[in-house]
Design a protein around this motif. Structure first.
Motif, PDB file in Angstrom:
ATOM      1  N   ALA A   1     -21.096  65.042 -50.303  1.00  0.00           N
ATOM      2  CA  ALA A   1     -19.732  65.394 -50.580  1.00  0.00           C
ATOM      3  C   ALA A   1     -19.495  66.667 -51.211  1.00  0.00           C
ATOM      4  O   ALA A   1     -20.173  66.902 -52.213  1.00  0.00           O
ATOM      5  CB  ALA A   1     -19.236  64.249 -51.088  1.00  0.00           C
ATOM      6  N   CYS A   2     -18.565  67.605 -50.780  1.00  0.00           N
ATOM      7  CA  CYS A   2     -18.477  68.937 -51.492  1.00  0.00           C
ATOM      8  C   CYS A   2     -17.002  69.408 -51.017  1.00  0.00           C
ATOM      9  O   CYS A   2     -16.605  69.838 -49.883  1.00  0.00           O
ATOM     10  CB  CYS A   2     -19.435  69.755 -51.198  1.00  0.00           C
ATOM     11  SG  CYS A   2     -19.204  71.507 -51.804  1.00  0.00           S
TER      12      CYS A   2
ATOM     13  N   ALA B   1     -21.476  66.588 -57.140  1.00  0.00           N
ATOM     14  CA  ALA B   1     -22.086  67.014 -58.651  1.00  0.00           C
ATOM     15  C   ALA B   1     -21.699  66.379 -59.632  1.00  0.00           C
ATOM     16  O   ALA B   1     -22.047  66.335 -60.556  1.00  0.00           O
ATOM     17  CB  ALA B   1     -21.979  68.520 -58.439  1.00  0.00           C
TER      18      ALA B   1
ATOM     19  N   SER C   1     -11.995  68.795 -59.127  1.00  0.00           N
ATOM     20  CA  SER C   1     -12.599  69.009 -57.623  1.00  0.00           C
ATOM     21  C   SER C   1     -13.745  69.600 -57.433  1.00  0.00           C
ATOM     22  O   SER C   1     -14.591  69.388 -56.528  1.00  0.00           O
ATOM     23  CB  SER C   1     -11.317  69.971 -56.955  1.00  0.00           C
ATOM     24  OG  SER C   1     -10.169  69.293 -56.817  1.00  0.00           O
TER      25      SER C   1
ATOM     26  N   VAL D   1     -17.112  71.621 -59.924  1.00  0.00           N
ATOM     27  CA  VAL D   1     -17.714  72.113 -61.414  1.00  0.00           C
ATOM     28  C   VAL D   1     -18.998  73.062 -61.092  1.00  0.00           C
ATOM     29  O   VAL D   1     -19.690  73.228 -61.899  1.00  0.00           O
ATOM     30  CB  VAL D   1     -18.314  71.028 -62.074  1.00  0.00           C
ATOM     31  CG1 VAL D   1     -17.148  70.001 -62.560  1.00  0.00           C
ATOM     32  CG2 VAL D   1     -19.431  70.013 -61.084  1.00  0.00           C
TER      33      VAL D   1
HETATM   34 FE1  SF4 Z   1     -19.187  70.998 -53.921  1.00  0.00          FE
HETATM   35 FE2  SF4 Z   1     -18.089  72.294 -56.185  1.00  0.00          FE
HETATM   36 FE3  SF4 Z   1     -18.915  69.653 -56.235  1.00  0.00          FE
HETATM   37 FE4  SF4 Z   1     -20.894  71.525 -55.895  1.00  0.00          FE
HETATM   38  S1  SF4 Z   1     -19.362  71.060 -57.720  1.00  0.00           S
HETATM   39  S2  SF4 Z   1     -20.437  69.563 -54.829  1.00  0.00           S
HETATM   40  S3  SF4 Z   1     -19.796  72.963 -54.712  1.00  0.00           S
HETATM   41  S4  SF4 Z   1     -17.294  70.717 -54.917  1.00  0.00           S
END
Ligand code: SF4
Length: 326
Positions: free
Chosen positions: A126-127, A138, A154, A156
């Motif tokens: 999931a991203c 993350a 949302s 990091v």
């Molecule tokens: Fe995606 Fe940002 Fe979370 Fe990394 S930190 S999984 S780039 S939303």
């Protein structure tokens, strides 16, 4: 890799026309091609801009430095004017990536590069940055290398560029050209914090193209340098970094420009540290006191609490390296 079409342009207007039709600009390709292979990015059309006349490095009328967007990282790092006037830029570039990548990648591409968050590059995770609204693996995952400053619910992820940290410290300006003509954006406004829209990473409008990065003239003499702390000494991204530039006259710090990398969702300017330095006399005690404010506002995650102290020590050490010890 998904199918795509490819076109090469040698004229800026042709590039803008292709960009307006939805084409994706590519120059060195050192980030984008990887992301296409991993199917993280799926552009329908690549517009190769590497033949555009954007490879000059020139002193501006006001005594600053203008670096063309297509100047290779290695060429910018080795340029005598960059090396002598802004060693912080040369050092940041030379501590980036590998020699092969620096020979290929461009200045414009370097500041446009996307995060190294492993979940972003794993299309099964999931991203929100890769797919809006899908979540952020993350946050509850392994987040040792992630941001302690500027993050949102949302996203990091840190911004990976070293050169961008030097540009942020030196208060550079990004020159753009688009369908509406040319415009300039302060570096501080060019890269965007994630907020609720982490997929929007730059303040670029559709079809706009970076043509140069301009470093303003700073008071002389200006001593500067870049320190990068990482898990291994080459071909690795920063856990923390510090770009420092100091103008000292009559034994007093008249100008201080400081930014940090590896800790923020964007290169992280440190105005509180700068304010603490200006008007003071260089000393070990001053460096230590100023650096205490480097992590103001930090919100570490489960696995990256060490970055708070590491950031302060990185900034203190680089202040001492650039400003000297007494
Ligand atoms: Fe995606 Fe940002 Fe979370 Fe990394 S930190 S999984 S780039 S939303």
């Amino acid at each position: 890799m998904h199918p795509f079409s490819y076109t090469k342009v040698s004229d800026t207007q042709d590039a803008l026309d292709a960009g307006r039709r939805g084409g994706r600009y590519i120059a060195g390709g050192t980030t984008l091609v990887d992301l296409m292979r991993e199917t993280v990015e799926r552009p329908g059309t690549l517009v190769d801009i590497s033949a555009l006349p954007l490879r000059a490095i020139a002193v501006t009328e006001r005594g600053g430095l203008r670096i063309g967007a297509l100047v290779r990282m290695a060429d910018a790092a080795a340029h005598p004017k960059v090396r002598t006037t802004y060693p912080v830029i040369s050092q940041a570039l030379e501590l980036s990536a590998s020699a092969q990548l620096r020979n290929m990648a461009t200045i414009g591409g370097n500041i446009m590069q996307r995060t190294r968050c492993t979940y972003f590059r794993d299309v099964t995770a999931a991203c929100n940055k890769r797919e809006a609204g899908s979540g952020c693996a993350a946050r509850d995952g392994f987040n040792r290398t992630h941001a302690i400053l500027g993050a949102s619910e949302s996203c990091v992820a840190t911004h990976p560029s070293d050169a961008a940290v030097a540009f942020a410290a030196l208060e550079a300006t990004v020159h753009l050209v688009g369908p509406g003509g040319e415009r300039r954006v302060p570096f501080a406004d060019f890269l965007l914090r994630p907020g609720s829209t982490p997929h929007r990473e730059q303040s670029l409008q559709k079809g706009e193209l970076i043509i140069a990065v301009e470093i303003p003239a700073h008071s002389r003499p200006l001593k500067s340098g870049y320190l990068k702390v990482r898990d291994r000494q080459s071909y690795e991204f920063a856990l923390t970094s510090a770009a420092v530039a100091l103008h000292v006259r009559g034994g007093v710090i008249r100008e201080a420009k400081v930014a940090a990398g590896g800790v923020g969702t964007v290169p992280w300017k440190l105005p509180a540290v700068e304010r603490h330095l200006v008007g003071e006399r260089p000393s070990s005690a001053l460096w230590a006191e100023a650096a205490k404010q480097a992590a103001d506002g930090a919100r570490p995650l489960e696995h990256n609490r060490f970055k708070v102290e590491l950031l302060k020590r990185t900034v203190e050490r680089q202040l001492r390296t650039v400003g000297g010890t007494k």
